[in-house]
Design an enzyme around this catalytic site. Structure first.
Site, PDB file in Angstrom:
ATOM      1  N   PHE A  58       0.812  -1.220   0.000  1.00  0.00           N
ATOM      2  CA  PHE A  58       0.000   0.000   0.000  1.00  0.00           C
ATOM      3  C   PHE A  58       0.840   1.262   0.000  1.00  0.00           C
ATOM      4  CE2 PHE A  58      -2.766  -3.040   2.533  1.00  0.00           C
ATOM      5  CZ  PHE A  58      -3.524  -3.424   1.425  1.00  0.00           C
ATOM      6  N   TRP A  61       8.112   4.232  -0.614  1.00  0.00           N
ATOM      7  CA  TRP A  61       9.058   5.028   0.162  1.00  0.00           C
ATOM      8  C   TRP A  61      10.475   4.628  -0.174  1.00  0.00           C
ATOM      9  CZ3 TRP A  61       8.664   3.710   6.128  1.00  0.00           C
ATOM     10  CH2 TRP A  61       8.589   2.336   6.328  1.00  0.00           C
ATOM     11  N   ASN A  62      11.437   5.481   0.259  1.00  0.00           N
ATOM     12  CA  ASN A  62      12.847   5.291  -0.081  1.00  0.00           C
ATOM     13  C   ASN A  62      13.719   5.534   1.138  1.00  0.00           C
ATOM     14  OD1 ASN A  62      12.537   5.251  -3.141  1.00  0.00           O
ATOM     15  ND2 ASN A  62      11.639   7.240  -2.653  1.00  0.00           N
ATOM     16  N   HIS A  69      26.422  18.306   3.018  1.00  0.00           N
ATOM     17  CA  HIS A  69      26.643  19.500   2.205  1.00  0.00           C
ATOM     18  C   HIS A  69      26.347  19.226   0.730  1.00  0.00           C
ATOM     19  CE1 HIS A  69      28.520  21.795   5.581  1.00  0.00           C
ATOM     20  NE2 HIS A  69      28.565  20.555   6.031  1.00  0.00           N
ATOM     21  N   HIS A  73      22.138  23.772   0.514  1.00  0.00           N
ATOM     22  CA  HIS A  73      22.357  23.306   1.882  1.00  0.00           C
ATOM     23  C   HIS A  73      22.821  24.436   2.785  1.00  0.00           C
ATOM     24  CE1 HIS A  73      26.564  22.894   0.436  1.00  0.00           C
ATOM     25  NE2 HIS A  73      26.877  23.167   1.685  1.00  0.00           N
ATOM     26  N   ASP A  75      25.274  25.670   5.969  1.00  0.00           N
ATOM     27  CA  ASP A  75      26.517  25.476   6.720  1.00  0.00           C
ATOM     28  C   ASP A  75      26.321  26.018   8.133  1.00  0.00           C
ATOM     29  OD1 ASP A  75      27.732  24.634   4.353  1.00  0.00           O
ATOM     30  OD2 ASP A  75      29.049  26.375   4.179  1.00  0.00           O
ATOM     31  N   HIS A  79      30.812  23.771  11.217  1.00  0.00           N
ATOM     32  CA  HIS A  79      31.378  23.180   9.993  1.00  0.00           C
ATOM     33  C   HIS A  79      32.865  23.519   9.861  1.00  0.00           C
ATOM     34  CE1 HIS A  79      31.890  21.880   5.929  1.00  0.00           C
ATOM     35  NE2 HIS A  79      31.777  23.066   5.372  1.00  0.00           N
ATOM     36  N   HIS A 207      34.034  30.659   4.611  1.00  0.00           N
ATOM     37  CA  HIS A 207      33.826  29.656   5.658  1.00  0.00           C
ATOM     38  C   HIS A 207      34.504  30.105   6.956  1.00  0.00           C
ATOM     39  CE1 HIS A 207      32.787  26.991   2.260  1.00  0.00           C
ATOM     40  NE2 HIS A 207      32.125  26.299   3.161  1.00  0.00           N
TER      41      HIS A 207
HETATM   42 MN    MN Z   1      28.735  23.507   2.897  1.00  0.00          MN
END
Ligand code: MN
Length: 258
Positions: A58, A61-62, A69, A73, A75, A79, A207
Site C-alpha cells: 500500500f 518510500w525510499n 553538504h 544546503h 553550513d 562546519h 567559511h
Molecule cells: Mn557547505
C-alpha cells in the site's frame, strides 16, 4: 504588529509570491570535489524500499544517503575549524533561519570572469544605493551561476588548476562576517567560497570568517534573479541533524507583489 494570518492571506491572493530557491536533489546534484588527499562527500543516492508492491503493497518510500553538504544546503558554525564548539545545525535557533534578504547582483562581473570575487567596494556601493545590509539578514550573492546547475561539469567549471567559480575576497568576507549583524551569506555555487579559495589568505575566507563569527552559509541557491535587492524574506530550513555540520535545506523566499 501584523497578524501572521495576513501572510497566508497574501499568499492566497497573490500579493505575496513564494519563490523556491532550492535546487532539486537527485543523483546528479552537483557536489564539492576536494583534492584526492581529503575525505570526500557522498552524492545523493535514493534506494527504493517499496513501491506499492510485495515489499509494501500500500506504500511507496525510499531510503536516501548523502553528504550533509549536498545541493542547496546550510553550513552551521561548527562546519569550520574557526567555529569549532559553536552551534551544530540542530542547535541553530529557529528564529535565526528567517530573515530579510539583501541581494547584490554581480551577474555581469561573473559573466566576464568566472573567478570574480565580491570585494568590499562592491558591498559599499550596494550600501550606498540600498542602505546598510539588514540586521539579521541574509546577504545573497547573485551571480547567475545557478543556470549551470543541471550540468555538474559546467557547474564545477574546473581545469587543471582547479575549479573556477565566483566567491568573495578575504576582505569582503571579513567585512560581512565581522562588521555586520547578518545571519549569513548565500550563494549560487557549490560552496560559499570561490573555486580558487584554497589559495586565499586565509584559505576559504567565507567559511573561516562566517563560521568563526557564529554566522551561516546557504549554497546552490536558485532563482536569485526573482528577488528584489531588498524587501524579500528568506526562510532557510535545514534538518536538525544532532551534532551535524550542515544539512540539505529548503530555501524559500517571500516577495511582495502587491
Ligand atoms: Mn557547505
Amino acid at each position: 504588529m501584523a497578524d501572521v494570518l495576513d501572510l497566508t492571506q497574501g499568499i492566497i491572493d497573490g500579493s505575496v509570491e513564494v519563490i523556491d530557491m532550492t535546487a532539486p536533489l537527485h543523483a546528479n546534484t552537483p557536489i564539492l570535489q576536494l583534492p584526492p588527499e581529503f575525505g570526500q562527500t557522498a552524492a545523493f543516492e535514493l534506494e527504493e524500499i517499496s513501491a506499492y508492491d510485495e515489499r509494501g503493497p500500500f506504500w511507496y518510500w525510499n531510503n536516501f544517503r548523502t553528504g550533509e553538504h549536498t545541493g542547496t544546503h546550510f553550513d552551521a558554525p561548527n562546519h569550520w575549524v574557526s567555529g569549532q564548539g559553536l552551534d551544530d545545525v540542530s542547535q541553530v535557533p529557529v528564529e535565526r533561519l528567517i530573515g530579510p534578504a539583501a541581494v547584490i547582483d554581480c551577474t555581469a562581473q561573473v559573466d566576464a570572469d568566472s573567478d570574480y570575487c565580491l570585494d568590499v567596494d562592491d558591498i559599499k556601493a550596494w550600501e550606498e544605493e540600498h542602505g546598510p545590509v539588514p540586521d539579521r539578514g541574509w546577504f545573497i550573492f547573485r551571480t547567475g551561476w545557478s543556470s549551470r546547475g543541471d550540468d555538474p561539469d559546467a557547474f564545477a567549471n574546473a581545469d587543471e588548476n582547479g575549479p573556477h567559480t565566483p566567491g568573495a575576497t578575504p576582505a569582503a568576507a571579513k567585512y560581512l562576517a565581522e562588521e555586520t549583524n547578518l545571519l549569513g551569506w548565500g550563494v549560487e555555487t557549490v560552496g560559499t567560497d570561490a573555486g580558487g579559495a584554497m589559495g586565499f589568505d586565509p584559505p576559504f575566507p567565507c567559511h573561516s570568517m562566517f563560521m568563526g563569527a557564529g554566522k551561516y552559509g546557504i549554497t546552490q541557491l536558485r532563482n536569485t534573479h526573482l528577488l528584489p535587492a531588498t524587501g524579500a524574506v528568506i526562510i532557510a530550513a535545514p534538518l536538525p541533524i544532532v551534532t551535524g555540520s550542515g544539512s540539505p535545506c529548503r530555501v524559500i523566499a517571500l516577495v511582495n507583489r502587491a
